[in-house]
Design a protein around this motif. Structure first.
Motif, PDB file in Angstrom:
ATOM      1  N   ALA A 171       0.828  -1.203   0.000  1.00 34.51           N
ATOM      2  CA  ALA A 171       0.000   0.000   0.000  1.00 34.51           C
ATOM      3  C   ALA A 171       0.863   1.254   0.000  1.00 34.51           C
ATOM      4  CB  ALA A 171      -0.930  -0.009   1.211  1.00 34.51           C
ATOM      5  N   VAL A 172       1.930   1.258   0.810  1.00 32.76           N
ATOM      6  CA  VAL A 172       2.820   2.426   0.860  1.00 32.76           C
ATOM      7  C   VAL A 172       3.478   2.645  -0.500  1.00 32.76           C
ATOM      8  CG1 VAL A 172       4.942   3.325   1.866  1.00 32.76           C
ATOM      9  CG2 VAL A 172       3.210   2.278   3.327  1.00 32.76           C
ATOM     10  N   ALA A 173       3.945   1.572  -1.120  1.00 29.72           N
ATOM     11  CA  ALA A 173       4.601   1.709  -2.431  1.00 29.72           C
ATOM     12  C   ALA A 173       3.620   2.245  -3.475  1.00 29.72           C
ATOM     13  CB  ALA A 173       5.160   0.358  -2.866  1.00 29.72           C
ATOM     14  N   ALA A 174       2.366   1.764  -3.439  1.00 28.26           N
ATOM     15  CA  ALA A 174       1.376   2.238  -4.407  1.00 28.26           C
ATOM     16  C   ALA A 174       1.021   3.691  -4.151  1.00 28.26           C
ATOM     17  CB  ALA A 174       0.132   1.357  -4.347  1.00 28.26           C
ATOM     18  N   PHE A 175       0.868   4.071  -2.870  1.00 29.59           N
ATOM     19  CA  PHE A 175       0.576   5.467  -2.553  1.00 29.59           C
ATOM     20  C   PHE A 175       1.716   6.374  -3.005  1.00 29.59           C
ATOM     21  CE2 PHE A 175      -2.670   4.292   0.825  1.00 29.59           C
ATOM     22  CZ  PHE A 175      -3.715   4.900   0.156  1.00 29.59           C
ATOM     23  N   GLU A 176       2.935   5.915  -2.866  1.00 28.94           N
ATOM     24  CA  GLU A 176       4.091   6.722  -3.268  1.00 28.94           C
ATOM     25  C   GLU A 176       4.081   6.973  -4.773  1.00 28.94           C
ATOM     26  OE1 GLU A 176       8.925   6.864  -2.506  1.00 28.94           O
ATOM     27  OE2 GLU A 176       7.747   5.126  -1.835  1.00 28.94           O
ATOM     28  N   GLU A 177       3.778   5.908  -5.554  1.00 30.38           N
ATOM     29  CA  GLU A 177       3.719   6.084  -7.006  1.00 30.38           C
ATOM     30  C   GLU A 177       2.536   6.956  -7.408  1.00 30.38           C
ATOM     31  OE1 GLU A 177       5.084   5.625 -10.903  1.00 30.38           O
ATOM     32  OE2 GLU A 177       6.006   5.207  -8.953  1.00 30.38           O
ATOM     33  N   ALA A 178       1.401   6.771  -6.730  1.00 28.73           N
ATOM     34  CA  ALA A 178       0.228   7.601  -7.034  1.00 28.73           C
ATOM     35  C   ALA A 178       0.503   9.059  -6.725  1.00 28.73           C
ATOM     36  CB  ALA A 178      -0.978   7.101  -6.245  1.00 28.73           C
ATOM     37  N   LEU A 179       1.214   9.310  -5.615  1.00 32.22           N
ATOM     38  CA  LEU A 179       1.542  10.689  -5.262  1.00 32.22           C
ATOM     39  C   LEU A 179       2.456  11.315  -6.304  1.00 32.22           C
ATOM     40  CD1 LEU A 179       1.152  12.827  -3.053  1.00 32.22           C
ATOM     41  CD2 LEU A 179       3.219  11.952  -1.956  1.00 32.22           C
ATOM     42  N   ARG A 180       3.375  10.524  -6.830  1.00 33.50           N
ATOM     43  CA  ARG A 180       4.281  11.045  -7.858  1.00 33.50           C
ATOM     44  C   ARG A 180       3.525  11.434  -9.128  1.00 33.50           C
ATOM     45  NH1 ARG A 180       7.027   9.374 -12.255  1.00 33.50           N
ATOM     46  NH2 ARG A 180       6.060   7.308 -12.209  1.00 33.50           N
ATOM     47  N   LEU A 181       2.452  10.697  -9.459  1.00 35.31           N
ATOM     48  CA  LEU A 181       1.709  10.925 -10.700  1.00 35.31           C
ATOM     49  C   LEU A 181       0.524  11.871 -10.529  1.00 35.31           C
ATOM     50  CD1 LEU A 181       1.621   7.213 -11.936  1.00 35.31           C
ATOM     51  CD2 LEU A 181       3.029   9.055 -12.872  1.00 35.31           C
ATOM     52  N   THR A 182       0.243  12.271  -9.304  1.00 35.55           N
ATOM     53  CA  THR A 182      -0.929  13.112  -9.055  1.00 35.55           C
ATOM     54  C   THR A 182      -0.789  14.453  -9.762  1.00 35.55           C
ATOM     55  OG1 THR A 182      -1.369  12.077  -6.915  1.00 35.55           O
ATOM     56  CG2 THR A 182      -2.258  14.289  -7.268  1.00 35.55           C
ATOM     57  N   PRO A 183      -1.822  14.886 -10.488  1.00 33.87           N
ATOM     58  CA  PRO A 183      -1.751  16.192 -11.171  1.00 33.87           C
ATOM     59  C   PRO A 183      -1.610  17.336 -10.173  1.00 33.87           C
ATOM     60  CG  PRO A 183      -3.573  14.859 -12.003  1.00 33.87           C
ATOM     61  CD  PRO A 183      -3.052  14.156 -10.795  1.00 33.87           C
ATOM     62  N   GLU A 184      -1.129  18.459 -10.686  1.00 34.14           N
ATOM     63  CA  GLU A 184      -0.862  19.606  -9.833  1.00 34.14           C
ATOM     64  C   GLU A 184      -2.124  20.123  -9.142  1.00 34.14           C
ATOM     65  OE1 GLU A 184       2.000  21.050  -9.068  1.00 34.14           O
ATOM     66  OE2 GLU A 184       3.150  19.584 -10.219  1.00 34.14           O
ATOM     67  N   HIS A 185      -3.261  20.024  -9.806  1.00 31.50           N
ATOM     68  CA  HIS A 185      -4.467  20.620  -9.242  1.00 31.50           C
ATOM     69  C   HIS A 185      -5.119  19.751  -8.168  1.00 31.50           C
ATOM     70  CE1 HIS A 185      -5.909  18.039 -12.537  1.00 31.50           C
ATOM     71  NE2 HIS A 185      -7.004  17.887 -11.799  1.00 31.50           N
ATOM     72  N   GLU A 186      -4.703  18.484  -8.023  1.00 26.70           N
ATOM     73  CA  GLU A 186      -5.317  17.599  -7.036  1.00 26.70           C
ATOM     74  C   GLU A 186      -4.520  17.657  -5.729  1.00 26.70           C
ATOM     75  OE1 GLU A 186      -6.286  13.678  -8.315  1.00 26.70           O
ATOM     76  OE2 GLU A 186      -6.960  14.328 -10.279  1.00 26.70           O
ATOM     77  N   ARG A 187      -4.576  18.787  -5.062  1.00 29.13           N
ATOM     78  CA  ARG A 187      -3.753  19.011  -3.879  1.00 29.13           C
ATOM     79  C   ARG A 187      -4.298  18.329  -2.628  1.00 29.13           C
ATOM     80  NH1 ARG A 187      -0.859  24.788  -3.493  1.00 29.13           N
ATOM     81  NH2 ARG A 187       0.239  24.750  -5.486  1.00 29.13           N
ATOM     82  N   GLN A 188      -5.530  17.858  -2.673  1.00 32.66           N
ATOM     83  CA  GLN A 188      -6.093  17.224  -1.499  1.00 32.66           C
ATOM     84  C   GLN A 188      -5.603  15.793  -1.328  1.00 32.66           C
ATOM     85  OE1 GLN A 188      -7.725  18.919   0.673  1.00 32.66           O
ATOM     86  NE2 GLN A 188      -8.120  17.200   2.064  1.00 32.66           N
ATOM     87  N   PHE A 189      -5.092  15.202  -2.402  1.00 27.65           N
ATOM     88  CA  PHE A 189      -4.695  13.800  -2.326  1.00 27.65           C
ATOM     89  C   PHE A 189      -3.573  13.542  -1.318  1.00 27.65           C
ATOM     90  CE2 PHE A 189      -2.125  10.199  -3.992  1.00 27.65           C
ATOM     91  CZ  PHE A 189      -3.050   9.195  -3.740  1.00 27.65           C
ATOM     92  N   PRO A 190      -2.503  14.330  -1.281  1.00 29.85           N
ATOM     93  CA  PRO A 190      -1.454  14.051  -0.270  1.00 29.85           C
ATOM     94  C   PRO A 190      -1.981  14.129   1.155  1.00 29.85           C
ATOM     95  CG  PRO A 190      -1.036  16.128  -1.390  1.00 29.85           C
ATOM     96  CD  PRO A 190      -2.095  15.443  -2.161  1.00 29.85           C
TER      97      PRO A 190
END
Length: 872
Positions: free
Chosen positions: A747-766
């Protein structure tokens, strides 16, 4: 260059063979490379339409399927052969992939693309021959066609449209060559026959060839023997096909002819009697195509019928001005081209370019346009309009020199660039409704490589999924259905027989009285109307109204006969109506359409003999109301039958990815454990197909996980990530499933990759990631990923606050060691300073106090560590 009879070829003129651009003339490979780039650009921009399929394409596929199964060209196994299509050759060709077990829709799209590219090539060659020049301007038609969105759309909708355009244009191209070169083989009569076999109305558009050939013979530019040989081949080849067709279907004309002409005549007659302008939709589409191109709607108006000529002229000008913004570059292209062709008239250009455009315009006006999207009936006009430009430019090159020639280059070049950019910008995918056009907006990212790859993987969009799925899963074998939409529904539900409102699947429903002989002819209706309504004789002013009354009487008699035939003779097991209303309530009144359906719906026998079986959505505000005959028992379709139908439908339509979701839904309803297990494995076997559609894979994984299929969902997401490793939604889904599984590291590894790919406007995700990892007990990872998020968004105050709160909770844990507490306090201090640095200025006293407090606590911990004895 003269033939054996001494006739001078028409292509021999002073500019013949002249190279305007010697570099391209000397290096023909460069011209080929430029054309290849245009083809690649066409395929690139056409990708936006890859998933689209029009429902009528499945009508031909049903006939093709019947042919491969040995039943001949019929729609229902028990009925006689019927010509319910206008594309005989297309239908026969598509029987090949069906017989081989291939995806017929996919091959229909590939064939349409091949025909479109062929049209581009033929248009360039035709322009070269008509101009007599071999320069770069011969590529103009390919540029115009490659950037036209409607041209690309109709290459991919699954119908024969671009195939007919390619064959007609090729017939013109070859005919011009063959009539001017006695050594050329006569290929064009075979092409013309194939065009007529693809669409029978191609004969109408091929008529100018006879005029051109006769003109060449009259001017001694060709020989009568050459023209007679051409006519003999065309007549024998087409005559053989037409004779066989008339014998096989027991009628020289297809059912589509009777159905469509009757509907058009009835509509026009109604407008005459109601004193409304005739050809309203046709006029609107002509205006949209030739003048507006990019407007959102077309609402043609009309002056009062009793107004004078001046008032009508003023109203017409007012309508033209109010009908929306025009497309000046498009108008400049065809306006300058046709103006030049008419200003310097050459019979060849007038017959081979202008006349087909006039015929196309007349055809659209006569049939009152088309309900289908993206200028279907104008596809034949596009290549001729594209050819008109370079031919007109060639005339200018012959006539003028110096700066005026360069001015012409500038005008046509600007028009070409402007039109091409405009065609790329606008999708042109609209559907004609009552008085307006609904546009499908092109996504702004359509041209990116990632979006193109995504569209090529995402599969095809089913035009009528709801009613198709219901008929596939809930009707017994051999049942008879009466409905209007029968493309995809009947392509899926091959176990059903069908009667359609227009009579395309039954030879008795659409045929004219002259064929069946059980109704008065139109002329007999006219005689009765004239005697009854105009006993003193029909004046010239009253003749149109008398004909309109006759058309209405003929249509009413046709509806009455078909209503009796359907309800009294055929008695279908199911009736399906489109009812336009505010909701799906059975007792709610609404408009039933088309007219034959409304007539049957109003018939007392329908209310007495049928009951509502289901109400399904069609489009917004319209529902499919399904009625079952009362003496037909509630069908029970067994699990095994459902599974076999699903399996066969998936095999025939592997790129309709939504069918996998349907299979899972039906599996959940099954009660037979063995069949249920097989259905589950069927879904698992199809996962690789759906994995390319990341959005559908995401939503299906949610359903699978919620309904006991977590292992299948995990496998699906894994396959989807292999296909689209940059899809952030899939990485988020993978993290969620790993969290549910209890695999914290994954889960941590997937969250890390998702955070890297998150668009600039989706600031709530982190912020969400920090909270989820805290709840999982992975505070250190939460701090690490929070800091990584702040490297991208250093001014993201919610993340600073979240890290400050998380570090404070970590430091306050009773079981925390001094070392852990010190790290947590330092992280808290870092977060508080970040809030002061990036937050609103000046910083609050409360924040300053918190910073001083944390610094004091850090100092206390450090002093305790210094006083503590060293660990041996």
């Amino acid at each position: 260059m003269r033939d054996r009879g001494g006739a001078k070829p028409d292509c021999e003129h002073p500019a013949f063979g002249r190279a305007g651009w010697p570099l391209l003339e000397a290096r023909t490979g460069l011209t080929f490379a430029a054309f290849a780039l245009l083809v690649l650009g066409f395929l690139w921009q056409a990708s936006i339409h890859w998933s689209s399929v029009i429902d009528d394409a499945f009508i031909s596929l049903r006939f093709s399927d019947m042919l491969t199964r040995g039943h001949g060209l019929r729609f229902n196994v028990a009925d006689a052969p019927v010509e319910g299509f206008t594309n005989f050759l297309w239908t026969v060709i598509l029987a090949a992939p069906i017989a081989l077990g291939w995806d017929a829709v996919f091959w229909a799209k590939l064939l349409g693309l091949a025909c479109a590219v062929g049209t581009m090539a033929v248009a360039c060659g035709f322009a070269r021959d008509l101009r007599g020049r071999r320069d770069v301007f011969n590529l103009m038609p390919a540029v115009l066609l490659a950037t036209n969105s409607s041209f690309a759309n109709w290459a991919l909708l699954g119908l024969e449209t671009q195939g007919a355009v390619f064959l007609i244009l090729s017939s013109y191209y070859r005919f011009h060559r063959e009539m001017n070169d006695p050594r050329a083989r006569l290929i064009s009569p075979w092409l013309a026959t194939l065009a007529a076999m693809t669409r029978i109305d191609s004969l109408f558009f091929l008529a100018p060839l006879g005029l051109y050939g006769a003109g060449l013979v009259a001017s001694r530019r060709s020989t009568p023997q050459r023209l007679l040989a051409w006519a003999a081949i065309a007549a024998l080849s087409f005559g053989a096909y037409f004779g066989w067709k008339a014998w096989y279907f027991e009628d020289p004309l297809p059912n589509t002819y009777y159905a469509k002409t009757r509907l058009v005549r009835h509509d026009q007659a109604t407008r005459v009697l109601e004193q409304r302008p005739a050809h309203t939709r046709g006029r609107a589409q002509l205006t949209e195509f030739y003048l507006k191109r990019n407007s959102e709607e077309a609402t043609p108006g009309a002056p009062p019928p009793d107004s004078g000529a001046l008032a009508r002229a003023v109203a017409s000008v007012d309508w033209w001005l109010r009908s929306g913004p025009y497309a000046p570059m498009w108008m400049l292209w065809w306006g300058a081209s046709l103006a030049t062709l008419l200003a310097r008239p050459r019979p060849r250009n007038l017959v081979l370019i202008v006349t087909p455009l006039l015929l196309c315009t007349y055809y659209v006006h006569r049939v009152d346009g088309d309900w289908m999207p993206s200028f279907r009936f104008f596809q034949l006009a596009l290549p001729f309009l594209a050819i008109a430009g370079p031919v007109a430019l060639g005339l200018i090159q012959d006539a003028v020199a110096g700066r005026w020639r360069y001015a012409a280059y500038l005008v046509f070049g600007a028009a070409l660039v402007g039109t091409s950019l405009d065609q790329l910008r606008v999708d042109s995918s609209f559907v004609w409704g009552p008085g307006r056009a609904v546009w499908k907006i092109r996504p702004p990212e359509w041209y990116t490589p990632a979006s193109v790859r995504s569209r090529l993987r995402q599969g095809f969009e089913a035009p009528l999924p709801v009613i198709s799925d219901w008929l596939l899963m809930n009707t017994p074998d051999g049942a008879t259905i009466f409905t209007s939409d029968f493309g995809q529904p009947m392509w899926f539900a091959t176990h059903l027989n069908h009667l359609d409102v227009d009579g395309l699947t039954d030879r008795h429903l659409a045929h004219a009285p002259s064929v069946r002989g059980d109704l008065p002819t139109l002329e007999e209706h006219y005689a009765v109307i004239a005697a009854q309504r105009f006993p003193d004789g029909v004046t010239r002013e009253e003749e149109d109204r008398a004909h309109a009354y006759a058309e209405i009487a003929d249509f009413e008699a046709h509806l009455a006969r078909n209503t009796e035939y359907i309800l009294a003779e055929r008695k279908p097991d199911y009736l399906i109506f489109f009812i336009q209303s505010g909701g799906p309530e059975p007792n709610e009144n609404g408009r039933v359409y088309p007219e034959i359906s409304a007539r049957i719906h109003r018939d007392p026998r329908r209310a007495a003999e049928y009951e509502v079986a289901a109400v399904l959505p069609k489009v917004e505000g319209i529902h499919n109301w399904i009625y079952r005959r009362r003496d037909v028992a509630q069908p029970h379709v067994g699990d095994r039958v459902k599974l076999e139908r699903l399996r066969r439908t998936l095999e025939r339509n592997p790129r309709f990815h939504y069918l996998i979701k349907l299979t899972w839904d039906e599996m959940r309803k099954m009660t037979d454990p063995e069949v249920r297990a097989e259905a589950r494995e069927l879904v698992r076997d199809e996962l690789e197909l759906i994995a390319g559609n990341s959005l559908l894979a995401f939503h299906l994984s949610l359903r699978l996980a919620d309904e006991g299929g977590l292992d299948v969902a995990r496998e699906l997401v894994g396959l989807a990530l292999q296909s689209a490793p940059g899809d952030v939604t899939l990485w988020r889904r993978a993290a969620d499933m790993a969290r549910i599984d209890g695999d914290a590291d994954a889960a941590v590894a997937a969250f890390e990759e998702a955070l890297r790919l998150t668009p600039e406007h989706e600031r709530q995700f982190p912020v969400m990631v920090i909270r989820v990892l805290h709840y999982m007990g992975r505070d250190d990872d939460a701090l690490r990923l929070g800091r990584r998020a702040l490297e991208r968004w250093p001014d993201h105050l919610p993340v600073w606050r979240e890290l400050a709160g998380l570090a404070e909770r970590m430091a306050a844990r009773p079981a925390a060691s001094e070392e852990m507490r010190l790290r947590a306090l330092r992280s808290q201090l870092e977060a508080l300073e970040g809030l002061r640095r990036h937050g609103p200025q000046p910083a609050s006293k409360r924040l300053d106090a918190s910073i001083e407090r944390v610094m004091g606590e850090i100092g206390q911990v450090e002093r305790r560590q210094q006083r503590a004895p060293a660990t041996p």
